[in-house]
Design a protein around this motif. Sequence first.
Motif, short mmCIF file in Angstrom:
data_model
loop_
_atom_site.label_atom_id
_atom_site.label_comp_id
_atom_site.label_asym_id
_atom_site.label_seq_id
_atom_site.Cartn_x
_atom_site.Cartn_y
_atom_site.Cartn_z
N THR A 90 0.84 -1.19 0.00
CA THR A 90 0.00 0.00 0.00
C THR A 90 0.88 1.25 0.00
O THR A 90 2.08 1.19 0.20
N SER A 91 0.25 2.36 -0.23
CA SER A 91 0.98 3.64 -0.25
C SER A 91 0.21 4.68 0.55
O SER A 91 -0.11 5.75 0.05
N ASP A 92 -0.16 4.32 1.77
CA ASP A 92 -0.91 5.25 2.61
C ASP A 92 -0.07 6.49 2.91
O ASP A 92 1.13 6.40 3.19
N THR A 93 -0.72 7.64 2.86
CA THR A 93 -0.03 8.92 3.08
C THR A 93 -0.78 9.72 4.13
O THR A 93 -2.02 9.75 4.13
N ILE A 94 -0.05 10.35 5.02
CA ILE A 94 -0.65 11.22 6.04
C ILE A 94 -0.54 12.67 5.58
O ILE A 94 0.55 13.14 5.25
N PHE A 95 -1.66 13.36 5.55
CA PHE A 95 -1.69 14.78 5.21
C PHE A 95 -1.87 15.60 6.49
O PHE A 95 -2.77 15.32 7.29
#
Length: 595
Positions: free
Chosen positions: A32-37
């Motif tokens: 996965t490529s989960d990103t926190i903004f």
Amino acid sequence: EVPTPEKLRDIFTYHLCEVEGIEKFAGAAESTSDTIFDINILPNRAHDLLSHQGIARELASLLNIPYVDPIPKYKTPESHPTKLIKEIKSSKCRRYMGRVIRNIKVGPSPEWVVKHLESIGQRSINNIVDATNITMYDCGQPAHVFDLAKVKNLKLEVRNALPGEKIILLGGEEKTLDESMMVIADDMGNALDIAGIKGGNYAELTNETKDIILECANFDPTSVRKTAQALNIFTDARKRFENDLSPEFASLGMTELSALIYEMCPDAIFEDIVDVYPTRQEERKLSFSVERMSSILGSEVSGGEIKEILKRYNFVYKNDEGRFEIEVPQKRLDLVIEEDMAEEIGRVIGYDKVNPKLPKINFTLNVNETYAKIRWARNKLLNEGYSEVVTYTFTNKGEVEVEKSASDKKFLRTNLSDGLKESLKLNKINAPLLGTEEVKVFEIGTIFKKDKEEIHIGWGNKKEVKEMSLEEYASQDKDFLGSSETIPRPQENPYLATHKFAMWSLFPFISRDVAVWVPEDVMSQSVLKIIKENMGDMVVKGPDLFDEFKKDGKVSYAFRLVFQAYDRTLTDEEVNEVMNLIHKKITENENWQVR
């Protein structure tokens, strides 16, 4: 297809809010490529965007893709009759919802809950408390849970705190309350939490807790902020309530919280929801025209563009030949006037697409008569050699008394003359430093009578002090016509044209004179040269020739020197030493004599 994190960052930045940072989530799986903004939601949208659902709704509209509402997907448990009683005794509570759940088991949360909370910087506590936190971050509604066994008589009430009432918060800190603050209490008067801010430890959950009460409520934002500030408490619940929150969120929060607990405690028994909602949130409508939106934005916006934006944001609207009327969603507390809608349309279109165009403004000046007279009078007196001063408004006598003022300054002045006389006296003492033979001052200010306030002009010199009203002063001079074109400009001061500002000394000065008899054919510059060569660096002004006369073939020159230091108060001994040296050097010349 989901946009890349970089593309989403640009969408946030150009259409919604500032992105303070993006980073890959360390706990994400390799596949996965989960990103926190990290995004900066401003107060005008905190009521609906301090939640994941709020951001999801907003992004769906900006990207013009469907928003999937999760609420219909929640598994809701069967409900049983309840004996819970909830009562609102404070006008600052706008809605109060509660629900009893029996046969729960407090324990660790499932792995997905733990990871979900960790991804947003929160730690897991237990399954029930975690459910309240997920609800708040997901839908925006703060929630709380009480241990039912500790709540007397199955009754909760929202009331104002008693003067001096104390509560021990979760974590052990004790706070003392006053009657301006709200608490949630049981039937025996025990305060269970500070409404909208933080829970107390009286009804805190433990591993032995079997039955609980859920709470989802809505409170006045001003009251929550004042209470939290006074008690120095900062919580996520406070942040949401103080920015205002629609009471309609309470029911969303109760639905989601119930579903989460049901998922983690499938054997739990849910009782009916108790909802106290004294005054329902009003339905609002907002009208605006295409022409007005274009005018506010400074760029042409078409009716078709506005229709497209309203559809993307799921607004219910009517359109009557370019005039729109929308039903404002209950969650959108920021849409109140036409300008709010212009901002909404402008940000969705993109402010980078709005063509910059300076508005046409009539720059014709309107002359303020009073200000014109003040400027005219000031420049007139400056041209006559007067210097402006500002004296103290408060005095020891007058007609208007000031409350809570210094004992010798309890009144407002009734004239300017008293202050000007004091200013003249003080400035005469400092005359050697001012470089002027005569001290002339003026002031333009307000005087205070029992029945009126009036602008006066006062001016004075060594002969007299005069004062009159601004109107009287202007009317006595035929040059003043009440127009800005007639105001004389002060003449250019040649001294200011050639000198730069230098800080004055804060220490007192000493003035000394030296008079010298010399032969009649000796020029004053010759004496001046000797004085300058021997006066040292403590002289800040002079030597200035201020007197000259002839007698019996000789001429007398009198010079004045002003001594002052920037780091200390000079002594007579220091100045006398310089003066003695000057006298000695002068008398070394034959036929020169110090008077």
